[in-house]
Design an enzyme around this catalytic site. Structure first.
Site, PDB file in Angstrom:
ATOM      1  N   HIS A 185     -24.064 -33.121  -2.090  1.00 19.36           N
ATOM      2  CA  HIS A 185     -25.355 -33.361  -2.743  1.00 19.36           C
ATOM      3  C   HIS A 185     -25.864 -34.778  -2.525  1.00 19.36           C
ATOM      4  O   HIS A 185     -26.560 -35.337  -3.377  1.00 19.36           O
ATOM      5  CB  HIS A 185     -25.295 -33.042  -4.241  1.00 19.36           C
ATOM      6  CG  HIS A 185     -25.165 -31.565  -4.521  1.00 19.36           C
ATOM      7  ND1 HIS A 185     -25.621 -30.977  -5.667  1.00 19.36           N
ATOM      8  CD2 HIS A 185     -24.657 -30.546  -3.781  1.00 19.36           C
ATOM      9  CE1 HIS A 185     -25.384 -29.672  -5.633  1.00 19.36           C
ATOM     10  NE2 HIS A 185     -24.783 -29.389  -4.486  1.00 19.36           N
ATOM     11  N   GLU A 212     -29.296 -20.783  -5.396  1.00 11.60           N
ATOM     12  CA  GLU A 212     -28.006 -21.046  -6.054  1.00 11.60           C
ATOM     13  C   GLU A 212     -28.022 -22.394  -6.737  1.00 11.60           C
ATOM     14  O   GLU A 212     -27.501 -22.557  -7.843  1.00 11.60           O
ATOM     15  CB  GLU A 212     -26.866 -20.997  -5.018  1.00 11.60           C
ATOM     16  CG  GLU A 212     -25.464 -21.018  -5.617  1.00 11.60           C
ATOM     17  CD  GLU A 212     -24.827 -22.390  -5.718  1.00 11.60           C
ATOM     18  OE1 GLU A 212     -23.703 -22.490  -6.208  1.00 11.60           O
ATOM     19  OE2 GLU A 212     -25.474 -23.416  -5.340  1.00 11.60           O
ATOM     20  N   ASP A 259     -23.013 -28.058   2.233  1.00 12.47           N
ATOM     21  CA  ASP A 259     -23.061 -27.166   1.066  1.00 12.47           C
ATOM     22  C   ASP A 259     -24.435 -26.504   1.095  1.00 12.47           C
ATOM     23  O   ASP A 259     -25.400 -27.108   0.696  1.00 12.47           O
ATOM     24  CB  ASP A 259     -22.841 -28.005  -0.199  1.00 12.47           C
ATOM     25  CG  ASP A 259     -23.097 -27.224  -1.482  1.00 12.47           C
ATOM     26  OD1 ASP A 259     -23.255 -26.006  -1.419  1.00 12.47           O
ATOM     27  OD2 ASP A 259     -23.173 -27.878  -2.545  1.00 12.47           O
TER      28      ASP A 259
HETATM   29 ZN   LIG Z   1     -22.894 -24.756  -2.876  1.00 13.26          ZN
END
Ligand SMILES: [Zn+2]
Length: 366
Positions: free
Chosen positions: A330, A215, A186
């Site tokens: 994450h 982001e 990600d």
């Molecule tokens: Zn992302």
């Protein structure tokens, strides 16, 4: 022997060695929000020879344009964020121990004992954890607070580290059979896909590729990128967490799967920040069905992408998102499938190739 155009297209849409090497470089680079330079440089090296226009804006977004041919071309913005979650050094203490804060959404429980790389020189360090020998039964139950943790760089190299330096998990990219294990999938998936689409852009549209910054701290780069491009429509290309592990501990069936590995690209109908434009969702589903590409509709709910700010820019921009599903987002290491990555690239190429001015010609009465 020169290749026919169809053969060339097929090659670029299949994940081969070049694509894997690129993704590996992208994942192993450090680009914690606000310090995206390493990924930005890889992007610029890849796209400058092939785009019609490339610019880096004041925030650090890379804005690249690839013009099509023919009349009335739809101006399609694709956005992929370059930044990743991570840590920022805030204070040097004695013995080259460093206080840090989190940048973006990281669960504090993920931190103790992890190896990290600090600063642009990727200096190796560790987030110290209390050894089990010295941990009391009560401490084992306590919540972990990031402000109590320190990054330890050893005595020698700590001199080179300053407040403001970023740190990431020290996970190296690895291929595990049909899967990939890496940090920052990600959204290095999205970055790799945008690069591949620029290299193989359908000629019926003007492709406006935004490689965005920040982001993970609130979609900050995409806001100005969308304003600058002023596109007719937009698709954010990202990676989304799966929740697809089998049930255990006496649970019944897992019905909150959000997305699943091996089920293809995840098309968004709604997330925390965006209700997708129905015309774009229909376009993506139809393109997948025509081309025989597996896809999944992401279960509505939490999360968000750059589309969250893009669709509210200027007088409104029809938007949706498409993501490559990955487990353990994450955290220090995610797991994803090569096939989902490849199918996301194929789906976007097929959908972009189908766009005509008619798609957006009608007022919203759907
Ligand atoms: Zn992302």
């Amino acid at each position: 022997m020169t290749k026919k155009p169809e053969e060339k297209t097929k090659q670029l849409l299949n994940i081969g060695k070049d694509q894997m090497d690129l993704l590996e470089r992208l994942c192993n680079a450090t680009a914690v929000s606000g310090d995206e330079q390493e990924v930005r440089q890889i992007v610029l090296d890849e796209i400058t020879p092939i785009a019609d226009q490339v610019k880096v804006d004041a925030m650090g977004n890379v804005l690249a344009t690839k013009l099509g041919h023919g009349e009335n071309r739809v101006r399609v913005m694709l956005a992929a964020h370059m930044d990743e979650i991570g840590l920022m050094i805030v204070k040097k203490l004695e013995d080259n121990l460093f206080e840090f804060v989190r940048v973006g959404g990281i669960d504090e429980r993920q931190l103790p004992g992890k190896a990290v790389l600090v600063g642009r020189d990727h200096l190796p360090g560790v987030i110290g954890a209390k050894p089990i020998h010295m941990t009391t039964a009560q401490e084992l139950k306590n919540k972990i607070d990031a402000s109590d943790l320190r990054i330890d760089l050893g005595l020698e190299i700590g001199e080179k580290v300053k407040p403001g330096d970023r740190a990431t998990f020290a996970t190296r990219f690895e291929v595990l059979g049909p899967s990939i294990k890496a940090k920052a999938l990600d959204n290095r998936f999205g970055v790799a896909i945008l690069i591949a689409l620029l290299k193989n852009a359908p000629e019926n549209i003007d492709l406006l590729a935004a490689f965005t910054v920040q982001e993970e701290v609130g979609l900050r780069g995409a806001r100005v990128a969308a304003y600058a491009f002023d596109p007719d429509m937009a698709i954010a290309v990202d990676s989304t967490p799966t929740n697809d592990l089998p049930p255990w501990d006496d649970e019944d069936e897992n019905v909150q799967y959000n997305t699943r590995l091996d089920a293809g690209p995840a098309i968004y109908v709604m997330d925390r920040m965006t209700i997708a434009d129905r015309r774009l969702v229909n376009l993506l589903c139809a393109a997948a069905e025509e081309a025989g590409i597996p896809y999944q509709l992401r279960q509505p709910g939490g999360g968000g992408t750059d589309a969250g700010v893009i669709h509210r820019t200027r007088s409104g921009i029809p938007s949706t998102s498409v993501s490559v599903p990955a487990r353990y987002a994450h955290t220090a290491a995610s797991i994803a499938r090569m096939s989902d990555w490849e199918n996301t690239l194929r789906l976007l190429h097929a959908a972009l190739s189908k766009i005509t001015p008619d798609l957006l010609a009608n007022e919203r009465r759907d």
